[in-house]
Design an enzyme around this catalytic site. Structure first.
Site, PDB file in Angstrom:
ATOM      1  N   HIS A 105     -65.308 -70.089  42.663  1.00 33.28           N
ATOM      2  CA  HIS A 105     -64.059 -70.823  42.955  1.00 33.28           C
ATOM      3  C   HIS A 105     -63.414 -70.299  44.228  1.00 33.28           C
ATOM      4  CE1 HIS A 105     -60.534 -73.299  41.545  1.00 33.28           C
ATOM      5  NE2 HIS A 105     -60.050 -72.656  42.593  1.00 33.28           N
ATOM      6  N   HIS A 134     -61.487 -71.611  48.303  1.00 32.14           N
ATOM      7  CA  HIS A 134     -60.946 -72.658  49.178  1.00 32.14           C
ATOM      8  C   HIS A 134     -61.288 -72.315  50.626  1.00 32.14           C
ATOM      9  CE1 HIS A 134     -58.595 -74.838  46.117  1.00 32.14           C
ATOM     10  NE2 HIS A 134     -58.664 -73.667  45.518  1.00 32.14           N
TER      11      HIS A 134
HETATM   12 ZN   LIG Z   1     -58.234 -73.066  43.545  1.00 34.62          ZN
END
Ligand SMILES: [Zn+2]
Length: 427
Positions: free
Chosen positions: A58, A60
């Site tokens: 996970h 970004h």
């Molecule tokens: Zn996130």
């Protein structure tokens, strides 16, 4: 002709055995006692941990290394972070995003992190972030697996063009379907978004990974719908719930019903301990909630759980180094996973458990596996979490792609050794 292109000798393997690993081209050709074999290059790993590479389920990548642009997050909340990201994505160019992401991937490689699942914002009509991340995925492909999730950050139903843009992003080659049900206008919209996004994934044969219930509101129960839809659409083993922080605050009776439903639906989970401990509980006075989801309780029900890094130097988080051992270290503390078995599991949550969530091909240390691995300046997995040590060598698809020297300290003390490495083994 040497038998192997690369031979790693006497390494401490994750299962506790000591062994050699022989590599030919991009695959592990042999593993075990390989004494007497020849190789073009030999790395002596005696006393050091040899592990499959770290996996971050996970992240970004479109926002990383942007800290301070155009300003910092003054309140430290998720919502100000989202607003700030809105300002940043207006002004960021594709080239800037690519450059920042590639710089982050360099950090990742140096830390033995060779597979990353990154969410990419699909709410911007220009889809700059998607364009940039597809370019990055292609560039790093020879050495790092970058899996992209179409992430309608401003709400799949709440944002007027998110739906069309998310479908476009998938058409452009984004790998996984994302969502953010707790950010939709109503609980009903949240449920509808989960249903529709899971249907899109089922139709297209894609995996699902949603930001789900990233809130301290105990009534945020979209994970229930996520499990229901996974079950209904035959997506068992293909759907992940990220964050799930509301589970921290939920009523225990409700959770006792929820956990078996999640297990039955084959849901996996990715808490992001660095971010959860920083962002959750911001509306509390004292006692202040930790906001990390129920890690051990999910694992006790057979649910696969991986640690995610989520953010490094971006609108939500000011720190971070691409070191999944930092993430495991924080997760171990916040989830109170301190028995030897739990500590070893914390290491696996940054390696093999997360690899399962990403459906990585050829991951692991076995004959025929991809020759991607990391040699750490630590004796075993628990020591790796304690020391978060140098990655002595990182090998990706048979190639040594990064090397770091040991960080021994020199001492100048009367009657004491000349150096110290801080290794410590129980007898
Ligand atoms: Zn996130």
């Amino acid at each position: 002709m040497a038998e192997f292109d690369l031979l790693i000798t006497d390494g401490n393997l994750p299962d506790g055995k000591v062994g050699d690993i022989g590599i030919v081209k991009d695959r592990i050709a042999a593993i075990g006692d390989l004494s007497g074999s020849t190789a073009a290059r030999v790395i002596d790993a005696a006393g050091d941990l040899v592990s499959p590479p770290f996996v971050d389920p996970h992240f970004h990548m479109d926002a990383t290394l942007s800290y301070g642009t155009p300003r910092i997050n003054a309140s430290g909340t998720l919502l100000e972070g989202i607003a700030l990201w809105g300002e940043l994505k207006e002004i960021a160019t594709v080239d800037q995003m690519v450059e920042r992401a590639l710089a982050y991937c360099d950090w990742a490689v140096s830390m033995g992190l060779l597979a990353i699942r990154s969410h990419v914002d699909t709410c911007d009509d220009s889809l700059k972030g998607v364009e940039a991340m597809l370019q990055v995925r292609e560039t790093v492909k020879p050495y790092l697996d970058l899996q992209l999730v179409a992430f309608p950050q401003d709400g799949f139903l709440r944002d007027p063009t998110a739906k069309a843009n998310t479908l476009r992003a998938l058409d452009m080659g984004v790998d996984v379907v994302g969502g953010i049900p707790h950010f939709e206008r109503t609980m009903e919209d949240g449920r509808a978004s989960v249903r529709e996004l899971c249907e899109i994934a089922a139709e297209r044969g894609l995996l699902v990974d949603m930001h789900c219930d990233e809130t301290d509101d105990p009534l945020s129960r979209h994970v229930e719908t996520l499990a229901y839809e996974a079950q209904r659409l035959g997506l068992q083993g293909r759907v992940n719930g990220s964050h799930l922080t509301s589970m921290h605050s939920m009523d225990n009776y409700y959770v006792s019903k929820l956990l078996p439903l999640m297990a039955e639906a084959g849901l996996s989970a990715v808490p992001n301990p660095l971010i959860n401990i920083v962002i959750q509980g911001r509306h509390d006075s004292f006692p202040k909630r930790r906001g990390l989801t129920r890690v051990r309780e999910m694992q006790a029900h057979g649910i696969t759980v991986g640690w995610g890094q989520d953010c490094v130097r971006d609108p939500w988080y000011p720190l971070g180094t691409a070191d999944m051992l930092d993430v495991a270290f924080m997760g171990l503390h916040v989830a109170q996973m301190t028995s030897p078995a739990e500590m070893r599991l914390c290491f696996e949550m940054a390696t093999t458990e997360s690899a399962k969530i990403l459906h990585l091909e050829g991951y692991g240390l076995y004959e025929g596996a991809r020759a991607s691995l990391v040699i750490l300046d630590a004796g075993d997995a628990i020591e790796a979490i304690r020391l978060r040590p140098a990655r002595l060598a990182v090998i990706s698809k048979g190639r040594v792609v990064s090397e770091t020297p040991r960080a021994d300290a020199r001492l100048d003390l009367p009657g004491r050794p000349a150096g110290v490495r801080r290794r410590h083994h129980a007898n």
